[in-house]
Motif scaffolding. Structure first.
Motif, PDB file in Angstrom:
ATOM      1  N   GLN A   1     -64.114 -14.249  11.681  1.00 14.88           N
ATOM      2  CA  GLN A   1     -64.880 -13.459  11.401  1.00 14.88           C
ATOM      3  C   GLN A   1     -66.048 -14.290  10.563  1.00 14.88           C
ATOM      4  N   PRO A   2     -67.317 -13.956  10.645  1.00 16.34           N
ATOM      5  CA  PRO A   2     -68.509 -14.502   9.767  1.00 16.34           C
ATOM      6  C   PRO A   2     -67.871 -14.279   8.227  1.00 16.34           C
ATOM      7  N   GLY A   3     -68.237 -15.691   7.378  1.00 15.13           N
ATOM      8  CA  GLY A   3     -67.675 -15.404   6.141  1.00 15.13           C
ATOM      9  C   GLY A   3     -66.288 -16.124   5.954  1.00 15.13           C
ATOM     10  N   GLY A   4     -65.600 -16.429   6.956  1.00 13.42           N
ATOM     11  CA  GLY A   4     -64.058 -16.642   7.011  1.00 13.42           C
ATOM     12  C   GLY A   4     -63.944 -18.263   7.049  1.00 13.42           C
ATOM     13  N   SER A   5     -62.794 -18.439   6.985  1.00  9.13           N
ATOM     14  CA  SER A   5     -62.320 -19.896   6.676  1.00  9.13           C
ATOM     15  C   SER A   5     -61.297 -20.314   8.034  1.00  9.13           C
ATOM     16  N   LEU A   6     -61.401 -21.643   8.395  1.00 10.89           N
ATOM     17  CA  LEU A   6     -60.471 -22.121   9.041  1.00 10.89           C
ATOM     18  C   LEU A   6     -60.215 -23.582   8.815  1.00 10.89           C
ATOM     19  N   ARG A   7     -59.154 -24.379   8.881  1.00 11.08           N
ATOM     20  CA  ARG A   7     -58.837 -25.553   8.713  1.00 11.08           C
ATOM     21  C   ARG A   7     -58.209 -26.070   9.933  1.00 11.08           C
TER      22      ARG A   7
ATOM     23  N   THR B   1     -65.367 -29.340   4.220  1.00  9.71           N
ATOM     24  CA  THR B   1     -64.775 -30.519   3.603  1.00  9.71           C
ATOM     25  C   THR B   1     -63.743 -31.176   4.577  1.00  9.71           C
ATOM     26  N   ILE B   2     -64.204 -32.708   4.746  1.00  6.14           N
ATOM     27  CA  ILE B   2     -63.436 -33.737   5.314  1.00  6.14           C
ATOM     28  C   ILE B   2     -62.303 -34.079   4.480  1.00  6.14           C
ATOM     29  N   SER B   3     -61.224 -34.596   4.880  1.00  4.60           N
ATOM     30  CA  SER B   3     -60.165 -35.234   4.346  1.00  4.60           C
ATOM     31  C   SER B   3     -59.302 -36.076   5.126  1.00  4.60           C
TER      32      SER B   3
ATOM     33  N   ASP C   1     -51.101 -39.795   9.053  1.00  2.00           N
ATOM     34  CA  ASP C   1     -52.002 -40.144  10.197  1.00  2.00           C
ATOM     35  C   ASP C   1     -52.735 -38.803  10.665  1.00  2.00           C
ATOM     36  N   THR C   2     -53.457 -38.193   9.419  1.00  2.00           N
ATOM     37  CA  THR C   2     -54.017 -36.840   9.965  1.00  2.00           C
ATOM     38  C   THR C   2     -55.125 -36.597   9.213  1.00  2.00           C
ATOM     39  N   VAL C   3     -56.233 -36.166   9.795  1.00  2.00           N
ATOM     40  CA  VAL C   3     -57.530 -35.900   9.191  1.00  2.00           C
ATOM     41  C   VAL C   3     -57.548 -34.442   9.499  1.00  2.00           C
ATOM     42  N   TYR C   4     -58.587 -33.926   8.451  1.00  2.00           N
ATOM     43  CA  TYR C   4     -58.504 -32.231   8.270  1.00  2.00           C
ATOM     44  C   TYR C   4     -60.005 -31.945   8.082  1.00  2.00           C
ATOM     45  N   LEU C   5     -60.507 -31.133   8.498  1.00  3.34           N
ATOM     46  CA  LEU C   5     -61.626 -30.310   8.331  1.00  3.34           C
ATOM     47  C   LEU C   5     -61.667 -28.697   7.897  1.00  3.34           C
ATOM     48  N   GLN C   6     -61.860 -28.546   6.649  1.00  4.25           N
ATOM     49  CA  GLN C   6     -61.765 -27.280   5.897  1.00  4.25           C
ATOM     50  C   GLN C   6     -62.912 -26.986   6.038  1.00  4.25           C
ATOM     51  N   MET C   7     -63.110 -25.514   6.805  1.00  5.70           N
ATOM     52  CA  MET C   7     -64.320 -24.927   6.979  1.00  5.70           C
ATOM     53  C   MET C   7     -64.461 -23.334   6.352  1.00  5.70           C
ATOM     54  N   ASN C   8     -65.388 -23.358   5.243  1.00  6.18           N
ATOM     55  CA  ASN C   8     -65.502 -22.027   4.601  1.00  6.18           C
ATOM     56  C   ASN C   8     -66.707 -21.414   4.940  1.00  6.18           C
ATOM     57  N   SER C   9     -67.183 -20.248   4.528  1.00  7.76           N
ATOM     58  CA  SER C   9     -68.162 -19.577   4.645  1.00  7.76           C
ATOM     59  C   SER C   9     -68.888 -19.633   6.269  1.00  7.76           C
TER      60      SER C   9
END
Length: 116
Positions: free
Chosen positions: A13-19, A68-70, A76-84
């Motif tokens: 939903q809008p405002g939510g988060s995914l990684r 936020t990318i990390s 051997d992993t890259v992440y993308l934390q997506m908020n709001s």
């Protein structure tokens, strides 16, 4: 054989988060710049975020302060934390690994849908 396998996409939903996660194999991960791109049908693929081998990061203006990318080199992993998250973040998200013009690899993509 190089493989980039994305995971973590889905409906939120809008405002939510995914990684998002991208697990790499077949490359010396720590040497590569890793990026996340996204594409909406009919549009060009656009850069979302990138992290260099040295850990420097850069973001598209549209996601600054929200994403936020990390990277975890031992995994051997890259992440993308997506908020709001917003509806305009809806797209297929692709992982990219780049060392040079000839060593440039893409994942298969993962769908992110932001909708109520």
């Amino acid at each position: 054989q190089v493989q980039l396998v994305e995971s973590g996409g889905g409906l939120v939903q809008p405002g939510g988060s995914l990684r998002l996660s991208c697990a790499a194999s077949g490359i010396i991960f720590k040497l590569y710049a890793m990026g996340w791109y996204r594409q909406v049908p009919g549009n060009e693929r656009e850069l979302v975020a990138i992290i260099t081998s040295g850990g420097s990061v850069n973001y598209a203006d549209s996601v600054k302060g929200r994403f936020t990318i990390s990277r975890d080199n031992p995994k051997d992993t890259v992440y993308l934390q997506m908020n709001s998250l917003k509806s305009e973040d809806t797209a297929v998200y692709y992982c990219n690994a780049k060392l040079s013009s000839s060593r440039n690899f893409w994942g298969q993509g993962t769908q992110v849908t932001v909708s109520s």
